[in-house]
Design a protein around this motif. Structure first.
Motif, PDB file in Angstrom:
ATOM      1  N   TRP A 171       0.852  -1.199   0.015  1.00  0.00           N
ATOM      2  CA  TRP A 171      -0.026   0.051   0.103  1.00  0.00           C
ATOM      3  C   TRP A 171       0.891   1.431   0.038  1.00  0.00           C
ATOM      4  CZ3 TRP A 171      -3.847   1.280   4.404  1.00  0.00           C
ATOM      5  CH2 TRP A 171      -4.641   2.355   3.942  1.00  0.00           C
ATOM      6  N   TRP A 215       2.372   1.972  -3.418  1.00  0.00           N
ATOM      7  CA  TRP A 215       1.404   2.242  -4.111  1.00  0.00           C
ATOM      8  C   TRP A 215       1.367   3.834  -3.871  1.00  0.00           C
ATOM      9  CZ3 TRP A 215      -0.784   0.155  -8.147  1.00  0.00           C
ATOM     10  CH2 TRP A 215      -1.737   0.889  -8.791  1.00  0.00           C
ATOM     11  N   HIS A 224       2.578   6.453  -6.763  1.00  0.00           N
ATOM     12  CA  HIS A 224       1.481   7.254  -7.544  1.00  0.00           C
ATOM     13  C   HIS A 224       1.166   8.699  -6.895  1.00  0.00           C
ATOM     14  CE1 HIS A 224       0.379   4.194 -10.281  1.00  0.00           C
ATOM     15  NE2 HIS A 224       0.509   3.390  -9.362  1.00  0.00           N
TER      16      HIS A 224
END
Lengths: 649, 304
Positions: free
Chosen positions: A43, A46, A50
């Protein structure tokens, strides 16, 4: 809050160090927790990749409560080593998900350091140390990102390695001199050794052949001088006296206050390092001399420790290979050594009667029994067939395929049935010299069982029926003695010489680690310090020496740093001093700031200093960057230094 | 102290291009360092006016080339036309034959046309049909380009960007400057009314003076540290070339001269670095653009 520039580099480094720190814990954490930790790290990756927002604090709060409840449910109690480590692992991941400020980053870094330390709770092998070092390297590199320093990846790692290298001398001093205590500081619980393999206090057909599938080290030996040949290396362990028709058990034996035989004959000295097996007995080359500290000799010549061997134990012993015990053996002992359960193995009893009537003399009887073993075409195998109720009968007359416990057990049964006192001795036989460090390595696969018979005027005699049937077992080891296709620990096979070479090196490295790092106990510390010339190393003198050495090292490093500074020219030092003078007012010069810009910034902040600062900056930049004749330069520099010294912020 | 000729030029220019003094100084520094200039910004913020103004103030002969996508090299260099009277081909010089050439919207043209101009910039001469024709001296090119994200552009490759000593951005004027602009008279008329502040001879003298500004060892150390950092830190896709280092030094010298100093200070290097290095640096990741990257570069390298 999107992450850019340094924020992003920081997040990447912190995530990396948490991953490197937690990965080795995965084996010892509950699997659900490992999975959750991995998910949280993904997580975070990620989010970083991003440039997303970090999760809200409410969500994290719920996650914290959930994890705590799950840990309490898993471990029943919320305190202790394992639940503590599990909780910290979960918190570390959660902290990462809320790491916004550098302060959060520091918390993550120091938690990482602690979790690296916690790896040693689970095990303390050399590979754990390597993994920990890697983690520390990455985490220290992550620490550099918290100081808003713009560095590349390679530079961060180099700086981290440099810092760790600077810590090495301190580590060595603390390691050598920090007063040692006998038990590990964190008191490992007894169940930490639940899985230890080794001999047990019972013996059934198959119990030793199972053991030989393990290539794990049982103990290592360093001989002082003479190394006995393989056929003489019988390492005595539990002595089995009671038989119920299927299982041999350790009988009762008395504790002896002194060695029951008069030591004489050739002598072998050795130092043995026993891996923890969570049992009381110690192994010793037959027959042992005086027992080591915290151990006693039993009436069946077994060495028994006063506490279960839960940590690697090192002891020195002497052995007398030519010695025999039991010349005046106790009547009760001999009676117990002839006892057999009734109603078992009728055919063997009959064979015993026949042998007895043909050989009234006990020595001749033993020889006749061994001849019987030799002539009956027994085969030595790791995969013996299963045996029924009359196990000795079936083995001796039907299957004739067995491992050392079959031979020893049936031989002792035969002897007892013929009226000769006999018992089974288990332990290890042989071992292999590691050519790298010269230690003899005895593995679980060297586990063995043999027999002892008592003969009037001769005492207890060692008889190894396995050696009669398969002489190569005692002379060259297990791998030579069993048929090729049978299951053996991979490393014991000699087909791949490079595998053996690698194994020797690994074993030697492990041994050095065990002997000198893990085995650096109070006694070894004392010996080592005495060899270094400390007369009476005690708690007090060690502390003093430690403080003095660390202090000297600090002074040395400080001196080196000062010497580096001293190489700067006086003008530069004065210029740096100016920045230090203004630092309390928050007006320290930034490393990249030019002199005029600096003077202007100071002048805006403290108008009183504006003109003086302007003059100083003008003169300084003229001296440092201008074209001036060396003759005038020195005078101008002196005047400038005076000006800087006179400036009072 | 700032040389009177320079301060006069800056003062005149600032009257016309309002609120852009630092860009004007950078342009001047670029010309004093004998480099070509690239102005990158949106249409209508005054790129052409600035170029025009400089030509006028410096007393240079001026030509403007509007780049379009159907442009051919001959439109820039010139063509040979058959002369019936002499019975031979005669070369008709193109718009590039001027002391100051404004190449407007250079990234609207195809690479072929772009390279004709960029070759002229590099060689100080053009070759047409086998004959070499020298360009006037001094020879400056001020190229303007639209931001590359606009449609219909052919971005200049790195190797050609490298031929520009500086790239600057003008940016929108601030509120007061814009109000003054709206209230004032036409810029075109104001430029037409200007008198040159420098002669070609003055300009040559100033260029010589700029190249003579002292750069101490400590300053060269600093420039090397900056360049070294771009090559080793891993923050940049590629580091600055030795040519870029030379450009940085030349621009810093010119900046020091404009500031009226006889020696280069780190502040001079820092002032020109974003313009000199901005178009030559590419970040390793996707974050941040040229000028901002130059700022982080400055703050990462300590003065030696």
């Amino acid at each position: 809050m999107r992450l850019v520039g340094i924020e992003r580099a920081r997040a990447v480094w912190l995530t990396g160090s948490v991953a490197v720190t937690l990965a080795p814990h995965a084996a010892s954490l509950p699997s659900w927790l490992s999975a959750i930790a991995a998910l949280m790290l993904l997580w975070q990756c990620w989010i970083v990749l991003h440039g997303l927002r970090l999760p809200s604090r409410w969500l994290l709060l719920i996650a914290v409560a959930g994890v705590m409840a799950a840990v309490v449910t898993t471990y029943r109690i919320p305190v202790g080593k394992d639940p503590g480590v599990a909780l910290l692992a979960a918190f570390l991941c959660l902290k990462l998900l809320e790491a916004r400020s550098p302060r959060d980053g520091y918390v993550v870094v120091f938690l990482c350091y602690f979790m690296q330390l916690a790896q040693f709770f689970a095990n303390q092998t050399i590979s754990t140390a390597g993994v920990t070092l890697l983690g520390t390297l990455v985490t220290t590199a992550a620490l550099t990102t918290l100081n808003s320093n713009l560095l590349g990846t390679a530079e961060r790692l180099r700086m981290s390695a440099l810092m760790l290298a600077q810590a090495v001398p301190f580590m060595l001093i603390l390691f050598v001199l920090f007063p040692r205590v006998d038990a590990p500081v964190w008191g490992l619980p007894a169940n930490a050794f639940g899985g230890s393999t080794g001999l047990s206090d019972t013996m059934t057909p198959g119990s030793i052949s199972d053991l030989t599938l393990s290539g794990a080290i049982a103990f290592r030996v360093r001989f002082d001088g003479f190394t006995p040949p393989p056929a003489q290396r019988y390492w005595r362990g539990p002595v089995m006296n009671d038989f119920d028709g299927r299982t041999w058990r350790v009988g009762t034996a008395r504790m002896l206050s002194s060695v029951p035989y008069r030591v004489a004959g050739p002598r072998t000295f050795y130092e043995l390092t026993l891996e923890p097996h969570n049992r009381l007995w110690l192994f010793a080359l037959e027959l042992p001399g005086a027992p080591p500290e915290n151990a006693v000799l039993m009436s069946d010549y077994q060495l028994i420790s006063k506490a279960p061997v839960r940590n690697r134990l090192r002891y020195s012993l002497s052995a007398y290979p030519a010695l025999r015990g039991g010349l005046g053996e106790d009547r009760y002992v001999l009676q117990a050594a002839q006892h057999l359960p009734p109603d078992f193995n009728p055919r063997t009893r009959q064979l015993a009667q026949e042998l007895r009537s043909a050989n009234p003399d006990a020595s001749a009887l033993v020889a006749a029994a061994l001849r019987h073993f030799l002539q009956s075409k027994f085969s030595y195998t790791l995969e013996p067939p299963l045996l029924g109720q009359h196990s000795v009968d079936e083995f001796l007359f039907d299957t004739r395929r067995g491992f050392c416990e079959h031979f020893a057990s049936s031989f002792v049964f035969l002897m007892r049935a013929a009226g000769v006192p006999a018992r089974v001795v288990t332990g290890y036989q042989g071992g292999e010299i590691n050519p790298v460090d010269g230690y003899l390595e005895v593995r679980q696969s060297d586990a063995h069982a043999w027999a002892e018979v008592w003969v009037e005027d001769e005492g207890w005699l060692r008889v190894d029926p396995t050696a009669t049937v398969a002489p190569s077992r005692v002379e060259s080891g297990l791998a030579m003695a069993v048929p090729d296709r049978q299951l053996l620990p991979f490393a014991l096979r000699s087909a791949f010489s490079w595998v053996r070479e690698v194994r020797y090196r690994l074993d030697a490295a492990n041994n050095t680690w065990n002997q000198w790092v893990l085995g650096y106990n109070p006694q070894r510390q004392k010996e080592f310090l005495q060899r270094l010339g400390m007369q009476a190393p005690d708690w007090h003198s060690m502390t003093v020496a430690m403080s003095v050495l660390c202090g000297l090292l600090m002074l040395g490093l400080a001196g080196w740093a000062l010497a580096q500074r001293g190489r700067l020219d006086p003008l530069q030092r004065a210029w740096d001093r100016l920045s230090q003078k203004l630092a309390p007012a928050g007006l320290e010069r930034k490393a990249w700031e030019g002199p005029l810009d600096y003077a202007q910034r100071v002048g805006v902040a403290v108008p009183r200093l504006a003109s003086a600062m302007f003059e100083i900056a003008r003169d300084y930049s003229g001296l440092r960057y201008g074209a001036n004749a060396p003759a005038t330069r020195d005078n101008a520099a002196r005047r400038l230094i005076d000006k800087i010294n006179r400036l009072h912020p | 102290m700032t040389l009177p000729a320079i301060s006069r030029t800056i003062e005149q220019a600032s009257r016309i291009i309002l609120g852009k003094q630092s860009q004007i100084r950078l342009c001047l520094a670029c010309l004093l360092a004998q480099g070509h200039l690239l102005i990158e910004d949106l249409p209508g913020v005054g790129k052409t006016t600035l170029a025009h103004l400089l030509a006028k103030l410096l007393g240079l002969q001026f030509q403007r080339i509007q780049f379009t996508s159907d442009m051919l090299p001959a439109d820039i260099i010139g063509v040979s036309v058959f002369d019936r009277e002499s019975g031979s081909f005669r070369f008709h010089p193109g718009p590039v034959f001027a002391q100051l050439v404004l190449a407007d919207e250079v990234n609207r043209a195809t690479p072929k046309a772009q390279s004709a101009l960029l070759e002229a910039m590099e060689e100080q001469q053009v070759t047409a049909e086998g004959a070499t024709h020298a360009l006037p001296d001094p020879f400056f090119v001020i190229a303007t380009q639209n931001p590359s994200y606009q449609v219909g552009t052919f971005p200049l490759p790195e190797s050609q960007l490298d031929r520009f000593l500086m790239r600057i951005e003008l940016g929108y004027p601030d509120r007061n400057a814009e109000r003054a602009l709206l209230q004032g008279e036409s810029r075109r008329d104001m430029i037409a009314a200007l008198e040159p502040t420098l002669t070609v001879g003055d300009l040559r003298d100033l260029q010589r003076a700029a190249s003579a500004v002292h750069a101490a060892d400590a300053l060269l150390d600093y420039i090397q540290a900056l360049v070294e950092h771009t090559r080793t830190s891993g923050l940049f896709a590629s580091g600055l070339s030795p040519r870029a280092a030379l450009a940085l030094l030349a621009a810093s010298r010119a900046w020091a001269l404009i500031a009226g100093r006889d020696a280069v200070l780190p502040e001079d290097v820092q002032a020109v670095l974003p313009s000199v290095a901005g178009h030559r640096l590419k970040p390793a990741g996707e974050s941040g653009g040229g000028t901002r990257l130059a700022r982080t570069l400055i703050e990462a390298v300590a003065l030696p």
